[in-house]
Scaffold this motif. Sequence first.
Motif, short mmCIF file in Angstrom:
data_model
loop_
_atom_site.label_atom_id
_atom_site.label_comp_id
_atom_site.label_asym_id
_atom_site.label_seq_id
_atom_site.Cartn_x
_atom_site.Cartn_y
_atom_site.Cartn_z
N ALA A 147 0.62 -1.11 0.24
CA ALA A 147 0.00 0.07 0.24
C ALA A 147 0.95 1.42 -0.22
O ALA A 147 0.66 2.40 -0.29
N ASP A 148 2.23 0.89 0.47
CA ASP A 148 3.04 2.82 0.36
C ASP A 148 3.95 1.95 -1.04
O ASP A 148 4.73 1.60 -1.07
N PRO A 149 3.75 3.23 -1.93
CA PRO A 149 4.60 3.49 -3.15
C PRO A 149 6.00 3.16 -2.65
O PRO A 149 6.58 2.75 -3.51
N SER A 150 6.75 4.45 -1.62
CA SER A 150 7.15 4.20 -1.83
C SER A 150 8.02 2.55 -1.16
O SER A 150 9.72 2.93 -1.30
N VAL A 151 7.42 2.11 -0.09
CA VAL A 151 8.94 0.61 0.19
C VAL A 151 8.07 -0.21 -0.67
O VAL A 151 9.12 -0.53 -1.29
N VAL A 152 7.05 -0.21 -1.57
CA VAL A 152 7.13 -0.52 -3.05
C VAL A 152 8.83 -0.67 -4.07
O VAL A 152 8.67 -1.97 -4.27
N ALA A 153 8.89 1.17 -3.85
CA ALA A 153 9.77 1.01 -4.95
C ALA A 153 11.52 0.25 -4.33
O ALA A 153 12.16 0.96 -5.21
N GLU A 154 11.29 0.05 -2.93
CA GLU A 154 12.74 -0.36 -2.69
C GLU A 154 13.03 -1.56 -3.44
O GLU A 154 12.66 -2.38 -3.85
N HIS A 155 14.25 -1.49 -3.79
CA HIS A 155 14.74 -2.34 -4.56
C HIS A 155 14.65 -4.20 -4.46
O HIS A 155 14.12 -4.70 -4.93
N SER A 156 14.52 -4.04 -2.22
CA SER A 156 14.42 -5.59 -2.10
C SER A 156 13.70 -5.97 -2.22
O SER A 156 13.15 -7.11 -2.06
N VAL A 157 12.09 -5.14 -2.18
CA VAL A 157 10.71 -5.51 -2.42
C VAL A 157 10.39 -6.46 -3.92
O VAL A 157 9.89 -6.98 -4.17
N GLN A 158 11.20 -5.78 -4.86
CA GLN A 158 11.18 -6.23 -5.71
C GLN A 158 11.71 -7.10 -6.26
O GLN A 158 11.98 -7.44 -7.81
N SER A 159 12.84 -7.53 -5.90
CA SER A 159 13.97 -8.55 -6.28
C SER A 159 13.12 -10.09 -5.43
O SER A 159 12.05 -9.81 -4.57
#
Length: 130
Positions: free
Chosen positions: A118-130
């Motif tokens: 729900a938090d775009p700044s968290v989703v943008a983190e590399h560790s979340v996207q990998s």
Amino acid sequence: AAAAAAAAAADGAAAKLEATRLTATPVDAFSAQIVGQSGKCYTIEVYAAGQHNKDLAPVWILTKRYKEFAALDLELRQTHPGLPALPPKSVFFRRTFKRDFIDDRKNRLSAYLSALVADPSVVAEHSVQS
């Protein structure tokens, strides 16, 4: 040799299409939920936020263990202290087999996951996207 070249070109085109899809989708355009558990692994389905029909295929299906959630949380907590707390790790091996413990952990991990996407700044983190 021609077949190998054609296969490599197809793989390259598929990778380019996937990269385009990922960059074209805003980071805040997802919802996620835990839909199952098998042994120590949780199955997570990630949908496009505007996808109201859950009968359609999810964008991603992931399988993660609790320790992967814990490692991600340890990394994110430094810059995103507002994330909900993870459920506690089982102290006793036998406790992991109790239905109440399993259900509570699944519900709390789902809440954590929902807050995370729900938090775009968290989703943008590399560790979340990998």
